[in-house]
Scaffold this motif. Structure first.
Motif, short mmCIF file in Angstrom:
data_model
loop_
_atom_site.label_atom_id
_atom_site.label_comp_id
_atom_site.label_asym_id
_atom_site.label_seq_id
_atom_site.Cartn_x
_atom_site.Cartn_y
_atom_site.Cartn_z
N THR A 1 0.82 -1.21 0.00
CA THR A 1 0.00 0.00 0.00
C THR A 1 0.85 1.26 0.00
O THR A 1 1.87 1.34 0.66
N GLY A 2 0.41 2.23 -0.77
CA GLY A 2 1.08 3.52 -0.86
C GLY A 2 0.22 4.58 -0.21
O GLY A 2 -0.05 4.54 0.99
N ILE B 1 -2.95 10.70 2.70
CA ILE B 1 -1.58 10.81 3.17
C ILE B 1 -0.69 9.95 2.30
O ILE B 1 -1.05 8.84 1.90
N SER B 2 0.48 10.47 1.98
CA SER B 2 1.43 9.73 1.15
C SER B 2 2.02 8.56 1.93
O SER B 2 1.87 8.47 3.16
N ALA C 1 -1.93 1.33 -4.60
CA ALA C 1 -0.72 0.53 -4.77
C ALA C 1 0.50 1.35 -4.36
O ALA C 1 0.51 2.58 -4.44
N ARG C 2 1.54 0.64 -3.97
CA ARG C 2 2.69 1.26 -3.31
C ARG C 2 3.33 2.37 -4.11
O ARG C 2 3.68 3.41 -3.56
N TYR C 3 3.49 2.22 -5.38
CA TYR C 3 4.22 3.20 -6.17
C TYR C 3 3.30 4.08 -7.02
O TYR C 3 3.71 4.62 -8.03
N ASP D 1 -7.24 1.55 -5.00
CA ASP D 1 -7.30 0.13 -5.36
C ASP D 1 -7.99 -0.73 -4.30
O ASP D 1 -8.54 -1.78 -4.63
N TYR D 2 -7.93 -0.30 -3.05
CA TYR D 2 -8.45 -1.13 -1.96
C TYR D 2 -9.36 -0.27 -1.09
O TYR D 2 -9.09 0.91 -0.86
#
Length: 126
Positions: free
Chosen positions: A30-31, A50-51, A99-101, A114-115
């Protein structure tokens, strides 16, 4: 990735609540994380984001100065501290993850996430 939101409840105007959102599964994926809310008969609206690092935060004008978003990546948890609550803050609050990136672009748009968690009810009485 699964998101579990908690911390909602019934409070009086002017009081505070802290919502939590814990991720499980492939939590490292997670991003940017966000909070949205949906009141009866209204569309889902952006509250805060939040980033991944926590270095950048974003707020809707309606909550700026009253709500604070934060995260603890070691605990895979994102928080929403809500102070000076108003009756118009009454809604189901949802946490969402990207997603993380994926960065933070368009983080106010629910379709960019995404989630999603299941939602937690916040009711503020006058």
């Amino acid at each position: 990735v699964q998101l579990q939101a908690s911390g909602g409840g019934l409070v009086q105007a002017g009081e505070s609540l802290r919502l939590s959102c814990t991720t499980s599964g492939r939590s490292f994926a997670t991003g940017t994380m966000g909070w949205f809310r949906q009141a009866p008969g209204k569309e889902r609206e952006f509250v805060a984001a939040i980033s991944r690092s926590g270095g950048s935060t974003y707020y809707a004008d309606a909550v700026k100065g009253r709500f604070t978003i934060s995260r603890d990546n070691a605990k895979n948890t994102v928080y929403l501290q809500m102070n000076s609550l108003k009756p118009e803050d009454t809604a189901v609050y949802y946490c969402a993850g990207r997603a993380r990136y994926s960065g933070t672009s368009y983080c106010t748009e629910p379709t960019s996430y995404d989630y999603w968690g299941q939602g937690t009810q916040v009711t503020v009485s006058s």
